[in-house]
Design a protein around this motif. Structure first.
Motif, PDB file in Angstrom:
ATOM      1  N   GLN A 149      15.727 -27.517 -31.800  1.00 50.24           N
ATOM      2  CA  GLN A 149      15.164 -27.372 -33.155  1.00 50.24           C
ATOM      3  C   GLN A 149      14.337 -28.608 -33.525  1.00 50.24           C
ATOM      4  O   GLN A 149      13.254 -28.501 -34.087  1.00 50.24           O
ATOM      5  N   GLU A 150      14.866 -29.796 -33.177  1.00 47.46           N
ATOM      6  CA  GLU A 150      14.149 -31.041 -33.490  1.00 47.46           C
ATOM      7  C   GLU A 150      12.814 -31.106 -32.752  1.00 47.46           C
ATOM      8  O   GLU A 150      11.793 -31.497 -33.309  1.00 47.46           O
ATOM      9  N   MET A 151      12.857 -30.702 -31.493  1.00 50.13           N
ATOM     10  CA  MET A 151      11.644 -30.675 -30.669  1.00 50.13           C
ATOM     11  C   MET A 151      10.611 -29.741 -31.299  1.00 50.13           C
ATOM     12  O   MET A 151       9.439 -30.071 -31.411  1.00 50.13           O
ATOM     13  N   GLN A 152      11.083 -28.570 -31.750  1.00 49.49           N
ATOM     14  CA  GLN A 152      10.214 -27.567 -32.379  1.00 49.49           C
ATOM     15  C   GLN A 152       9.572 -28.142 -33.644  1.00 49.49           C
ATOM     16  O   GLN A 152       8.368 -27.992 -33.868  1.00 49.49           O
ATOM     17  N   THR A 153      10.387 -28.829 -34.461  1.00 55.86           N
ATOM     18  CA  THR A 153       9.877 -29.426 -35.705  1.00 55.86           C
ATOM     19  C   THR A 153       8.806 -30.465 -35.394  1.00 55.86           C
ATOM     20  O   THR A 153       7.749 -30.502 -36.020  1.00 55.86           O
ATOM     21  N   THR A 155       6.898 -30.668 -32.731  1.00 54.70           N
ATOM     22  CA  THR A 155       5.701 -29.997 -32.217  1.00 54.70           C
ATOM     23  C   THR A 155       4.889 -29.404 -33.364  1.00 54.70           C
ATOM     24  O   THR A 155       3.674 -29.554 -33.432  1.00 54.70           O
ATOM     25  N   THR A 156       5.603 -28.742 -34.325  1.00 56.15           N
ATOM     26  CA  THR A 156       4.920 -28.137 -35.464  1.00 56.15           C
ATOM     27  C   THR A 156       4.213 -29.216 -36.285  1.00 56.15           C
ATOM     28  O   THR A 156       3.062 -29.067 -36.685  1.00 56.15           O
ATOM     29  N   GLN A 157       4.916 -30.339 -36.514  1.00 58.97           N
ATOM     30  CA  GLN A 157       4.312 -31.428 -37.299  1.00 58.97           C
ATOM     31  C   GLN A 157       3.095 -32.017 -36.597  1.00 58.97           C
ATOM     32  O   GLN A 157       2.092 -32.345 -37.223  1.00 58.97           O
ATOM     33  N   ALA A 158       3.153 -32.130 -35.262  1.00 57.82           N
ATOM     34  CA  ALA A 158       2.040 -32.708 -34.496  1.00 57.82           C
ATOM     35  C   ALA A 158       0.805 -31.818 -34.583  1.00 57.82           C
ATOM     36  O   ALA A 158      -0.324 -32.297 -34.627  1.00 57.82           O
ATOM     37  N   VAL A 159       1.020 -30.492 -34.642  1.00 61.96           N
ATOM     38  CA  VAL A 159      -0.095 -29.532 -34.716  1.00 61.96           C
ATOM     39  C   VAL A 159      -0.765 -29.562 -36.082  1.00 61.96           C
ATOM     40  O   VAL A 159      -1.968 -29.443 -36.213  1.00 61.96           O
ATOM     41  N   GLU A 160       0.071 -29.785 -37.148  1.00 63.39           N
ATOM     42  CA  GLU A 160      -0.455 -29.739 -38.519  1.00 63.39           C
ATOM     43  C   GLU A 160      -1.379 -30.934 -38.818  1.00 63.39           C
ATOM     44  O   GLU A 160      -1.217 -32.008 -38.320  1.00 63.39           O
TER      45      GLU A 160
END
Ligand code: DQA
Length: 160
Positions: A149-153, A155-160
């Motif tokens: 879940q942390e990894m997913q968060t 990744t999402t933040q890096a894309v934004e």
């Protein structure tokens, strides 16, 4: 993270029933040890025992959205219950099945297992210690889920 421990028929008779197979420990003692482990590892744990198939199905359904992992000993229903198998499959919650005895070394009808294919893993033949192993296994699964879940968060933040 919250774990539900679900115990099937006749497990309320532990300490009385066939001690040469299941040992002298009572279900309450097993649960007390699991509660200690949960407390030491910041896990919430709840316990449920029923002798009725439908009540076990209801309990598994109630876990949906409420519980992160299930530890289940479906006892005799392991060998017969498509309803319990379907409930575990339906909620999609990681489940570990425990059997106190080694069901593979006993009567042929205990070799049939409806539950194992929908569980993350099975622990058999360790006696009541199997429940402790299941808690350790569940802790590992919970830690892996948190890390994912942390990894997913991130990744999402890096894309934004
Ligand atoms: C059991 C094994 C089952 O075959 C049996 O019906 C039980 C207990 C076990 O923990 O070893 O009730 O699930």
């Amino acid at each position: 993270m919250k774990i539900a421990v679900i115990q099937g028929p006749n497990l309320n008779m532990l300490g009385v029933r066939e001690q040469q197979i299941y040992g002298p420990m009572k279900l309450e003692q097993i649960h007390a040890q699991m509660k200690d482990f949960a407390g030491q590892n910041k896990l919430e744990v709840e316990f449920f025992q029923s002798n009725l198939e439908g009540e076990i199905v209801d309990k598994i359904q109630e876990c949906y959205g409420e519980v992160d992992g299930i530890i289940i000993n479906a006892a005799a229903y392991t060998h017969t219950s498509i309803a319990i198998r379907d409930a575990i499959s339906a909620v999609g919650i990681p489940a570990i099945e425990v059997h106190i005895s080694n069901i593979h070394r006993r009567e042929d009808f205990r070799k049939e297992n409806m539950i194992a294919p929908v569980c993350t893993s099975s622990i058999v033949g360790f006696g009541p210690f199997g429940y402790h192993l299941a808690m350790m296994g569940m802790l590992q699964i919970m830690n892996e889920m948190k890390a994912a879940q942390e990894m997913q968060t991130q990744t999402t933040q890096a894309v934004e």
